[in-house]
Design a protein around this motif. Structure first.
Motif, PDB file in Angstrom:
ATOM      1  N   TYR A 102      79.850  46.782 110.124  1.00  0.00           N
ATOM      2  CA  TYR A 102      80.117  45.366 109.954  1.00  0.00           C
ATOM      3  C   TYR A 102      81.741  45.162 109.613  1.00  0.00           C
ATOM      4  N   HIS A 103      81.954  45.950 108.727  1.00  0.00           N
ATOM      5  CA  HIS A 103      83.373  45.666 108.027  1.00  0.00           C
ATOM      6  C   HIS A 103      84.403  46.000 109.107  1.00  0.00           C
ATOM      7  N   LEU A 104      84.153  47.321 109.699  1.00  0.00           N
ATOM      8  CA  LEU A 104      85.047  47.974 110.566  1.00  0.00           C
ATOM      9  C   LEU A 104      85.272  47.018 111.765  1.00  0.00           C
ATOM     10  N   LYS A 105      84.068  46.342 112.097  1.00  0.00           N
ATOM     11  CA  LYS A 105      84.179  45.493 113.492  1.00  0.00           C
ATOM     12  C   LYS A 105      85.028  44.267 113.020  1.00  0.00           C
ATOM     13  N   ILE A 106      84.983  43.709 111.901  1.00  0.00           N
ATOM     14  CA  ILE A 106      85.508  42.477 111.525  1.00  0.00           C
ATOM     15  C   ILE A 106      87.201  42.929 111.643  1.00  0.00           C
ATOM     16  N   LEU A 107      87.522  44.132 110.942  1.00  0.00           N
ATOM     17  CA  LEU A 107      88.876  44.540 110.989  1.00  0.00           C
ATOM     18  C   LEU A 107      89.545  44.756 112.479  1.00  0.00           C
ATOM     19  N   GLN A 108      88.701  45.376 113.435  1.00  0.00           N
ATOM     20  CA  GLN A 108      88.932  45.762 114.678  1.00  0.00           C
ATOM     21  C   GLN A 108      89.145  44.283 115.405  1.00  0.00           C
ATOM     22  N   GLU A 109      88.291  43.555 115.402  1.00  0.00           N
ATOM     23  CA  GLU A 109      88.410  42.117 116.016  1.00  0.00           C
ATOM     24  C   GLU A 109      89.702  41.306 115.587  1.00  0.00           C
ATOM     25  N   ALA A 110      90.061  41.504 114.376  1.00  0.00           N
ATOM     26  CA  ALA A 110      91.225  40.796 113.856  1.00  0.00           C
ATOM     27  C   ALA A 110      92.490  41.723 114.287  1.00  0.00           C
ATOM     28  N   GLY A 111      92.268  42.828 114.941  1.00  0.00           N
ATOM     29  CA  GLY A 111      93.479  43.556 115.396  1.00  0.00           C
ATOM     30  C   GLY A 111      94.256  44.322 114.388  1.00  0.00           C
ATOM     31  N   MET A 112      93.518  44.668 113.240  1.00  0.00           N
ATOM     32  CA  MET A 112      94.055  45.348 112.347  1.00  0.00           C
ATOM     33  C   MET A 112      93.957  46.593 112.027  1.00  0.00           C
ATOM     34  N   ILE A 113      92.805  47.395 112.615  1.00  0.00           N
ATOM     35  CA  ILE A 113      92.504  48.710 112.829  1.00  0.00           C
ATOM     36  C   ILE A 113      92.070  48.893 114.172  1.00  0.00           C
ATOM     37  N   THR A 114      92.282  50.444 114.627  1.00  0.00           N
ATOM     38  CA  THR A 114      91.703  50.701 115.764  1.00  0.00           C
ATOM     39  C   THR A 114      90.964  52.208 115.649  1.00  0.00           C
ATOM     40  N   GLY A 115      90.126  52.489 116.369  1.00  0.00           N
ATOM     41  CA  GLY A 115      89.198  53.793 116.114  1.00  0.00           C
ATOM     42  C   GLY A 115      89.597  54.579 117.423  1.00  0.00           C
ATOM     43  N   THR A 116      89.942  56.014 117.118  1.00  0.00           N
ATOM     44  CA  THR A 116      90.035  56.765 118.308  1.00  0.00           C
ATOM     45  C   THR A 116      88.946  57.858 117.981  1.00  0.00           C
ATOM     46  N   ALA A 117      88.447  58.207 119.236  1.00  0.00           N
ATOM     47  CA  ALA A 117      87.121  59.244 119.347  1.00  0.00           C
ATOM     48  C   ALA A 117      87.808  60.348 119.045  1.00  0.00           C
ATOM     49  N   LYS A 118      87.324  61.488 118.379  1.00  0.00           N
ATOM     50  CA  LYS A 118      87.570  62.783 118.205  1.00  0.00           C
ATOM     51  C   LYS A 118      86.234  63.713 118.191  1.00  0.00           C
ATOM     52  N   GLY A 119      85.901  63.998 119.477  1.00  0.00           N
ATOM     53  CA  GLY A 119      84.801  64.549 119.507  1.00  0.00           C
ATOM     54  C   GLY A 119      83.618  63.624 119.404  1.00  0.00           C
ATOM     55  N   THR A 120      82.791  64.051 118.641  1.00  0.00           N
ATOM     56  CA  THR A 120      81.525  62.952 118.171  1.00  0.00           C
ATOM     57  C   THR A 120      81.635  62.010 116.981  1.00  0.00           C
ATOM     58  N   TRP A 121      83.065  62.026 116.349  1.00  0.00           N
ATOM     59  CA  TRP A 121      83.062  61.007 115.225  1.00  0.00           C
ATOM     60  C   TRP A 121      84.381  60.220 115.667  1.00  0.00           C
ATOM     61  N   ILE A 122      84.753  59.210 115.022  1.00  0.00           N
ATOM     62  CA  ILE A 122      85.977  58.205 115.358  1.00  0.00           C
ATOM     63  C   ILE A 122      86.783  58.058 114.178  1.00  0.00           C
ATOM     64  N   VAL A 123      87.891  58.119 114.555  1.00  0.00           N
ATOM     65  CA  VAL A 123      89.041  58.245 113.130  1.00  0.00           C
ATOM     66  C   VAL A 123      89.566  56.958 113.317  1.00  0.00           C
ATOM     67  N   TYR A 124      89.618  56.180 112.223  1.00  0.00           N
ATOM     68  CA  TYR A 124      90.080  54.806 112.244  1.00  0.00           C
ATOM     69  C   TYR A 124      91.556  54.672 111.562  1.00  0.00           C
ATOM     70  N   GLY A 125      92.397  53.890 112.219  1.00  0.00           N
ATOM     71  CA  GLY A 125      93.684  53.848 111.578  1.00  0.00           C
ATOM     72  C   GLY A 125      94.362  52.473 111.526  1.00  0.00           C
ATOM     73  N   LEU A 126      95.269  52.132 111.023  1.00  0.00           N
ATOM     74  CA  LEU A 126      96.082  50.717 110.995  1.00  0.00           C
ATOM     75  C   LEU A 126      96.589  50.759 112.215  1.00  0.00           C
ATOM     76  N   THR A 127      96.762  49.659 113.115  1.00  0.00           N
ATOM     77  CA  THR A 127      97.500  49.051 114.191  1.00  0.00           C
ATOM     78  C   THR A 127      98.982  48.515 113.450  1.00  0.00           C
ATOM     79  N   GLU A 128      99.936  48.348 114.071  1.00  0.00           N
ATOM     80  CA  GLU A 128     101.262  47.917 113.657  1.00  0.00           C
ATOM     81  C   GLU A 128     100.928  46.542 112.841  1.00  0.00           C
ATOM     82  N   TYR A 129     100.020  45.539 113.544  1.00  0.00           N
ATOM     83  CA  TYR A 129      99.664  44.322 112.769  1.00  0.00           C
ATOM     84  C   TYR A 129      98.853  44.824 111.387  1.00  0.00           C
ATOM     85  N   GLY A 130      97.902  45.796 111.458  1.00  0.00           N
ATOM     86  CA  GLY A 130      97.319  46.087 110.292  1.00  0.00           C
ATOM     87  C   GLY A 130      98.356  46.655 109.079  1.00  0.00           C
ATOM     88  N   GLU A 131      99.143  47.111 109.625  1.00  0.00           N
ATOM     89  CA  GLU A 131     100.320  47.881 108.641  1.00  0.00           C
ATOM     90  C   GLU A 131     101.016  46.545 107.872  1.00  0.00           C
TER      91      GLU A 131
END
Length: 130
Positions: A81-110
């Motif tokens: 739920y919290h990751l979805k809100i942050l993603q929808e706000a454009g603050m974080i992004t998730g990148t698939a790494k095999g079967t899991w996702i690594v989250y990081g800040l976007t430029e806007y998140g920084e």
């Protein structure tokens, strides 16, 4: 001075905004609805302890959801739920790494995280916990 609006408001109150063009001028100076919606999204995303903590964790380095969840001690559904809100706000992004996702800040998140840091550093803000 005669005002064309706000007949129920005291003249003294309206005189305080006369230099802004009265109530009409004050309202015209507000951001448009699209900008207000973006501001609402920003404030909503930053208005939760878990989301602030997630942003702070991702300031250190990109992380998989399992590390974030373990660090916060919350359920998968709550984290999602919290990751979805942050993603929808454009603050974080998730990148698939095999079967899991690594989250990081976007430029806007920084940028948002840097605003949080400035607020945290300002002793004038005091301790305003709920």
């Amino acid at each position: 001075m005669k005002f064309s609006c706000c007949s129920e408001m005291p003249a003294e109150a309206l005189e305080t905004i006369a230099g802004q063009g009265g109530l009409e001028g004050l309202l015209a100076a507000l951001p448009d609805d699209a900008t207000i919606a973006r501001l609402r999204t920003f404030h909503h995303a930053c208005a939760d302890i878990y989301r602030i903590k997630i942003l702070e964790m991702l300031t250190v380095q990109p992380l998989c959801a399992c590390i974030i969840r373990e660090g916060l001690g919350i359920t998968k559904s709550k984290l999602s739920y919290h990751l979805k809100i942050l993603q929808e706000a454009g603050m974080i992004t998730g990148t698939a790494k095999g079967t899991w996702i690594v989250y990081g800040l976007t430029e806007y998140g920084e940028f948002c995280s840097s605003l949080n840091a400035k607020v945290a550093e300002d002793p004038a803000n005091g301790d305003r916990d709920e």
